[in-house]
Every structure is written in C-alpha cells, then in structure tokens.
Scaffold this active site. Structure first.
Site, PDB file in Angstrom:
ATOM      1  N   GLU A  35       0.823  -1.218   0.000  1.00  0.00           N
ATOM      2  CA  GLU A  35       0.000   0.000   0.000  1.00  0.00           C
ATOM      3  C   GLU A  35       0.856   1.267   0.000  1.00  0.00           C
ATOM      4  O   GLU A  35       0.551   2.235  -0.697  1.00  0.00           O
ATOM      5  CB  GLU A  35      -0.942  -0.009   1.211  1.00  0.00           C
ATOM      6  CG  GLU A  35      -1.909  -1.176   1.205  1.00  0.00           C
ATOM      7  CD  GLU A  35      -1.317  -2.457   1.797  1.00  0.00           C
ATOM      8  OE1 GLU A  35      -1.998  -3.498   1.752  1.00  0.00           O
ATOM      9  OE2 GLU A  35      -0.169  -2.408   2.296  1.00  0.00           O
ATOM     10  N   ARG A 105       6.458 -10.804  11.123  1.00  0.00           N
ATOM     11  CA  ARG A 105       5.406  -9.786  11.212  1.00  0.00           C
ATOM     12  C   ARG A 105       4.290 -10.177  12.177  1.00  0.00           C
ATOM     13  O   ARG A 105       3.388  -9.388  12.431  1.00  0.00           O
ATOM     14  CB  ARG A 105       4.813  -9.527   9.822  1.00  0.00           C
ATOM     15  CG  ARG A 105       3.922 -10.654   9.338  1.00  0.00           C
ATOM     16  CD  ARG A 105       3.600 -10.642   7.861  1.00  0.00           C
ATOM     17  NE  ARG A 105       3.203  -9.368   7.304  1.00  0.00           N
ATOM     18  CZ  ARG A 105       2.946  -9.198   6.002  1.00  0.00           C
ATOM     19  NH1 ARG A 105       3.033 -10.219   5.169  1.00  0.00           N
ATOM     20  NH2 ARG A 105       2.593  -8.018   5.545  1.00  0.00           N
ATOM     21  N   LYS A 224      -4.906  -8.222 -14.427  1.00  0.00           N
ATOM     22  CA  LYS A 224      -3.495  -8.193 -14.806  1.00  0.00           C
ATOM     23  C   LYS A 224      -3.088  -9.520 -15.442  1.00  0.00           C
ATOM     24  O   LYS A 224      -3.340 -10.586 -14.884  1.00  0.00           O
ATOM     25  CB  LYS A 224      -2.637  -7.899 -13.576  1.00  0.00           C
ATOM     26  CG  LYS A 224      -2.845  -6.510 -13.001  1.00  0.00           C
ATOM     27  CD  LYS A 224      -2.224  -6.352 -11.621  1.00  0.00           C
ATOM     28  CE  LYS A 224      -3.107  -6.980 -10.554  1.00  0.00           C
ATOM     29  NZ  LYS A 224      -2.643  -6.670  -9.183  1.00  0.00           N
ATOM     30  N   LEU A 225      -2.434  -9.434 -16.604  1.00  0.00           N
ATOM     31  CA  LEU A 225      -2.036 -10.625 -17.354  1.00  0.00           C
ATOM     32  C   LEU A 225      -0.526 -10.697 -17.537  1.00  0.00           C
ATOM     33  O   LEU A 225      -0.029 -11.298 -18.491  1.00  0.00           O
ATOM     34  CB  LEU A 225      -2.732 -10.633 -18.724  1.00  0.00           C
ATOM     35  CG  LEU A 225      -4.265 -10.552 -18.702  1.00  0.00           C
ATOM     36  CD1 LEU A 225      -4.806 -10.449 -20.115  1.00  0.00           C
ATOM     37  CD2 LEU A 225      -4.861 -11.744 -17.978  1.00  0.00           C
ATOM     38  N   GLY A 226       0.228 -10.075 -16.637  1.00  0.00           N
ATOM     39  CA  GLY A 226       1.684 -10.117 -16.729  1.00  0.00           C
ATOM     40  C   GLY A 226       2.197  -9.367 -17.937  1.00  0.00           C
ATOM     41  O   GLY A 226       1.700  -8.281 -18.277  1.00  0.00           O
ATOM     42  N   GLY A 229      -0.083  -7.792 -20.646  1.00  0.00           N
ATOM     43  CA  GLY A 229      -0.848  -6.568 -20.425  1.00  0.00           C
ATOM     44  C   GLY A 229      -1.986  -6.773 -19.461  1.00  0.00           C
ATOM     45  O   GLY A 229      -1.808  -7.320 -18.376  1.00  0.00           O
ATOM     46  N   GLY A 256       3.023  -5.090  -9.456  1.00  0.00           N
ATOM     47  CA  GLY A 256       1.579  -4.958  -9.319  1.00  0.00           C
ATOM     48  C   GLY A 256       1.168  -3.674  -8.620  1.00  0.00           C
ATOM     49  O   GLY A 256       0.139  -3.070  -8.954  1.00  0.00           O
ATOM     50  N   ASP A 257       1.983  -3.245  -7.661  1.00  0.00           N
ATOM     51  CA  ASP A 257       1.698  -1.984  -6.970  1.00  0.00           C
ATOM     52  C   ASP A 257       1.898  -0.809  -7.920  1.00  0.00           C
ATOM     53  O   ASP A 257       1.118   0.147  -7.913  1.00  0.00           O
ATOM     54  CB  ASP A 257       2.600  -1.835  -5.748  1.00  0.00           C
ATOM     55  CG  ASP A 257       2.495  -3.025  -4.815  1.00  0.00           C
ATOM     56  OD1 ASP A 257       1.405  -3.605  -4.714  1.00  0.00           O
ATOM     57  OD2 ASP A 257       3.514  -3.364  -4.188  1.00  0.00           O
TER      58      ASP A 257
END
Length: 317
Positions: A35, A105, A224-226, A229, A256-257
């Site tokens: 984020e 974490r 998302k398809l890498g 595109g 991805g971010d």
C-alpha cells in the site's frame, strides 16, 4: 487528498552475498509494503496521497515513517504503538533465480490496526480509497479496519479500488476466498491478477472471470495478465490493453503496486479506464527493470518518455 490507502510496511533486509542466509554477514535495508508502494508511486506522479497504518514506537518505525513522509506521502494518520514492534523480513538470494523470503510480522504493530484508527472525515476528503487483500489477512482487527475504511468511503461517495493481492501463507484458503469475495463486491474497481481471479472463481476465460467480478458487485475490473498486459471489463465496454516489453526483468516485486498506481493516476488525470490501464502497464514494466519495490517508480516525465519511446519503437518495427 487524491488517494488514501492503508496497510503494513516493513523493513526489508537483503543479504549482500548469495547463498544460504546463515553465511550472510552483510545486509542492505529497504522499505517495503504494497500500500505504501502505491502511495509513493502516486506522489512521484504528482498526486496527493495519504497512508494509514500502525508502526512500532521503535527505530524501524521511525525509519519507515521518515522514508514514506520523505516521498511526499501524508503520514498524519499513522499511529505509533509502544506495545508492539515494526515488522521486518529477510530476502535470501540462494541463486540469481532462486529467492526465499522470511517474514517476522506476527503480532507486529500493523497487525494491531483497529477500526478506531480510521477517521471518516479523512477518508471523505479523498478522491479514491485504495485497499488490498493483504491487510485483512493480518488479523481480525485489521479486517475490521479495512471494512470501516470502505464503509466510510461508500457513505461519502469515494470510489473504492481493491487489489486482492492474495497472500496464501497468511490465512486459510476458505477464509481468504470469503474475505476477498466480500471486498471485491464492495469495490468500484477490482485489480486482480489472473491467478487471483481463478482462485476466487475457478478456471475460465478472462472475459468470464471479469464478468463474475461484476456480477459479484464490482463496477469494473482490470485483470493483470503479466507481460501480456491487462484485460479491462466494464458494463459499457471491454478490451485488452497490451503490455510494455521489458528486455530484462531485474526484480518483479512491486510491479503490481506500480500497475495499480499507474491506473489510479490515469483516472485522476481524467483518462478513460482502458487508457489509464495502459499507464498502469507502463509503470508496472518500469518497476521490473530496477531492484527494489519503489526504486523503479517513475515521475511523470520519465513515465511519459517511456511510453512515447516504446510507442515509437513499435511504429519503427
């Protein structure tokens, strides 16, 4: 504020030598969090972003807060927790192709986020709220925090953008599917990867999977398809948006971010969803060419130059 997001950011330690971590003597440190990556990316692209979280009242917490604030992100809604530590994780480079990651974490400060940490007035002042599926996986209180933020956004007419960002190790498949489906249904725009879409709905065509997200409640889907595109689906229109070729992928983490931030940036600039997705593809591609989560995030000029250069190369070919 243009965009507000919330989630955990940790300090990443990477061994400078390859091989088993037990033999590592030196480590580099970086800041990493899905984020906050989006918030930083948007800030670099000229937008106003805010990040909500909890950090330990410790040196790592100060490091994270100072770094993100230094990138121009508003951190006024970050709480320092004197009873819990800031999360850390380690990256082990066994070979250039094989990398292992170990997280520390559990019971971190961020896992103690609660609904009371959300200021409705702060959310109401944003143009978009961005949330991911990582935060609700951290704890029940984190899930309640995300639901509170989404509820505030919907009551105040703030569109919600949801990236499932599936992390299988954080929870059971049944719980993950239940929560991700609920949040996908509450979102205005969902940004799933193809593997996440299949996790939620089973194997099917891109078109069928996207339609199931809309039937579940979303207004639009950008899948998302890498390197291929992305596939954009809205009730009014749909279509594929080609990706940007990358000669050598240095580090795919954070792509991805970057994609999410590029899409949101395009929407903030008034672009239609498919054209905004093209910007997302460009930012995602640029991130993969640099080691680190945020190190490859471009400013607006570099982004435009990259898009124009790639378009020129396509014409020349």
């Amino acid at each position: 504020m243009d965009v507000i997001t919330l989630g955990e950011t940790m300090v990443l330690f990477t061994s400078k030598s390859s091989g088993l971590m037990r033999y590592a003597g030196d480590f580099s440190t970086k800041i990493a969090g899905a984020e906050s990556n989006v918030a930083i990316a948007l800030s670099r692209l000229g937008h106003k972003s805010g990040w909500i979280s909890r950090l330990g009242e410790d040196e790592f917490g100060e490091k994270v807060r100072a770094f993100i604030r230094g990138e121009g992100v508003d951190v006024s809604q970050v709480t320092l927790d004197e009873e819990a530590d800031t999360g850390i994780f380690f990256k082990e480079r066994l070979t250039p192709e094989e990398i292992r990651v170990k997280y520390y974490r559990r019971h971190s400060a961020a896992s103690r986020m609660r609904a009371e940490d959300i200021d409705e007035e702060y959310i109401a002042g944003a143009k978009y709220l961005h949330v991911t599926g990582i935060t609700p996986a951290l704890s029940d209180s984190c899930y309640e925090t995300v639901l509170k933020a989404v509820g505030c956004a919907k009551r105040n007419g703030v569109p919600v953008i949801f990236d499932p960002n599936l992390r299988r190790k954080l929870w059971t498949e049944a719980k993950a599917r239940e929560v991700l489906l609920k949040l996908s249904g509450l979102a205005d725009i969902v940004l799933p990867g193809i593997d996440e879409a299949e996790f939620l709905f089973g194997r099917a065509s891109h078109e069928q999977l996207a339609q199931q997200f809309v039937e579940n409640g979303a207004a639009a889907v950008v899948m998302k398809l890498g390197e291929k595109g992305a596939y954009v689906y809205e009730k009014q229109s749909s279509g594929y948006v080609e990706g940007f070729p990358v000669e050598q992928v240095v580090d795919p983490v954070g792509a991805g971010d970057g994609f999410a931030a590029g899409c949101i940036s395009g929407l903030l600039d008034g672009l239609e969803l498919q054209e905004a997705t093209r910007r997302g593809n460009a930012v995602g591609a640029m991130v993969t060419m640099v080691d680190g989560d945020v190190e490859g995030l471009p400013d607006k000029k570099r982004l435009i130059d990259f898009q124009n250069q790639t378009s020129k190369e396509d014409v020349d070919r």
